[in-house]
Design an enzyme around this catalytic site. Sequence first.
Site, PDB file in Angstrom:
ATOM      1  N   GLU A  90       0.825  -1.208   0.000  1.00  0.00           N
ATOM      2  CA  GLU A  90       0.000   0.000   0.000  1.00  0.00           C
ATOM      3  C   GLU A  90       0.859   1.259   0.000  1.00  0.00           C
ATOM      4  OE1 GLU A  90      -3.389  -2.033   2.825  1.00  0.00           O
ATOM      5  OE2 GLU A  90      -2.313  -0.269   3.507  1.00  0.00           O
ATOM      6  N   CYS A 103       2.965   8.488   1.708  1.00  0.00           N
ATOM      7  CA  CYS A 103       3.345   7.542   2.764  1.00  0.00           C
ATOM      8  C   CYS A 103       3.714   6.224   2.082  1.00  0.00           C
ATOM      9  CB  CYS A 103       2.180   7.371   3.730  1.00  0.00           C
ATOM     10  SG  CYS A 103       2.549   6.202   5.048  1.00  0.00           S
ATOM     11  N   CYS A 110       5.298  -7.386   7.674  1.00  0.00           N
ATOM     12  CA  CYS A 110       6.236  -6.852   8.668  1.00  0.00           C
ATOM     13  C   CYS A 110       6.444  -7.870   9.772  1.00  0.00           C
ATOM     14  CB  CYS A 110       5.687  -5.552   9.262  1.00  0.00           C
ATOM     15  SG  CYS A 110       6.838  -4.769  10.411  1.00  0.00           S
ATOM     16  N   CYS A 114       3.414  -5.528  15.773  1.00  0.00           N
ATOM     17  CA  CYS A 114       2.701  -4.584  16.640  1.00  0.00           C
ATOM     18  C   CYS A 114       1.220  -4.991  16.680  1.00  0.00           C
ATOM     19  CB  CYS A 114       2.842  -3.159  16.130  1.00  0.00           C
ATOM     20  SG  CYS A 114       4.557  -2.629  16.001  1.00  0.00           S
ATOM     21  N   CYS A 117      -1.692  -3.190  14.509  1.00  0.00           N
ATOM     22  CA  CYS A 117      -1.408  -2.901  13.100  1.00  0.00           C
ATOM     23  C   CYS A 117      -1.837  -4.056  12.190  1.00  0.00           C
ATOM     24  CB  CYS A 117       0.091  -2.648  12.969  1.00  0.00           C
ATOM     25  SG  CYS A 117       0.653  -2.564  11.277  1.00  0.00           S
ATOM     26  N   CYS A 335      -2.373   1.617   8.107  1.00  0.00           N
ATOM     27  CA  CYS A 335      -1.381   0.730   7.515  1.00  0.00           C
ATOM     28  C   CYS A 335      -1.838  -0.727   7.415  1.00  0.00           C
ATOM     29  CB  CYS A 335      -0.141   0.848   8.394  1.00  0.00           C
ATOM     30  SG  CYS A 335       1.115  -0.334   8.084  1.00  0.00           S
TER      31      CYS A 335
HETATM   32  S1  SF4 Z   1       3.241  -0.565  13.023  1.00  0.00           S
HETATM   33 FE1  SF4 Z   1       2.920  -2.319  11.619  1.00  0.00          FE
HETATM   34  S2  SF4 Z   1       4.274  -1.943   9.893  1.00  0.00           S
HETATM   35 FE2  SF4 Z   1       4.957  -0.576  11.555  1.00  0.00          FE
HETATM   36  S3  SF4 Z   1       6.557  -1.759  12.648  1.00  0.00           S
HETATM   37 FE3  SF4 Z   1       4.626  -2.230  13.686  1.00  0.00          FE
HETATM   38  S4  SF4 Z   1       3.850  -4.112  12.661  1.00  0.00           S
HETATM   39 FE4  SF4 Z   1       5.427  -3.193  11.337  1.00  0.00          FE
END
Ligand code: SF4
Length: 350
Positions: A90, A103, A110, A114, A117, A335
């Site tokens: 994206e 962005c 990833c 987190c 996310c 995100c």
């Molecule tokens: S917010 Fe999402 S994309 Fe960013 S580091 Fe954490 S898991 Fe990865």
Amino acid sequence: MTNLIDLTFHELETLIVSLGEPPYRARQVWQWLWQKGCRDIALMTDVSKALRAKLAEAADIVWPEVVRVRESEDGTVKFLLGLADGEAVECVLIPEKDHYTGCLSTQVGCAMGCGFCATGMLGFKRNMTPGEMLGQVLVARQYLLNKGEPLALRNLVFMGMGEPLLNYENLIKTLESLHHPQGLDFSSRRITVSTAGVKRHLLDLGKTGLCALAVSLHAPTQEQRERIMPGAAKLPLDELIELLRQIPLKPRESLTFEYLLLSGVNDADADARELVRLLSRVKAKVNLIVYNATPGLPFRQPSPERVFAFQEILKAKGLVATVRKSKGADIAAACGQLRAEAACPADDGA
Ligand code: SF4
């Protein structure tokens, strides 16, 4: 086959020399790639026919493919971009007063995990190449041109899918290409790389001067960070702050910290006071981001009163703290959301 937009200027020169041509020809090709947005070597009309033929045998120009575009009521535009191997990432265009900010994503998925996310839920698939990262800029710029949009894409933030510092070599190449004066010519003041903190590269990047740095903090204590950002918390908070203290800053510069306010998780008065205590060790400004509820994730948006109270505690202690509303809430601009939707068979394909 080499994708020409994967190459730094120096790498392009090397390729051209390897084809038996003088290195200065690289400048012409570079301008076609980055200033004119050329996608076909045959159309580089002021490059000799012989060089075009040799280049076309060794290389091509591949931009990410626009799979889906969604425009928000507030002007935010979100792209789902298909990559050559069938993966998708994206990229978001955010309207500001007199320009657009892009962005950008740096990884497919990833590994940081987190909890808040949608990209984190995907897990890590692979690093993006420099051409894939830069291709987002080319696609977004072309979109604005096609629309006849008077505002230009002027600022870039590496805050999309992925942790930029876990794709460090490609990130550095990308930043170098972005800066090139005969190409896209973005100054370092207009590029921000956002990181949750990766010990082995944080200081190196801070010292390059290629970009501004923003730290995704999101929790004021190590214990809280371990709960909501398990990957990032591998670099203990105290150590993270000590590393950041070593990054050279100009007299009026400060480090930016992003803090995502999650209702009942990290938005209490006590959290604000902990944050003040933690950041007293660095020259800091704080961007408070109000969380947008994401389907499938157990977090909620804090009330406006809670956001205000949190911000007031920071300001009362002399911290510069601004509140950023998540833009594009109506188009799943947080995100990883659009990609997650695209992978969902129930999606309506809008
Ligand atoms: S917010 Fe999402 S994309 Fe960013 S580091 Fe954490 S898991 Fe990865």
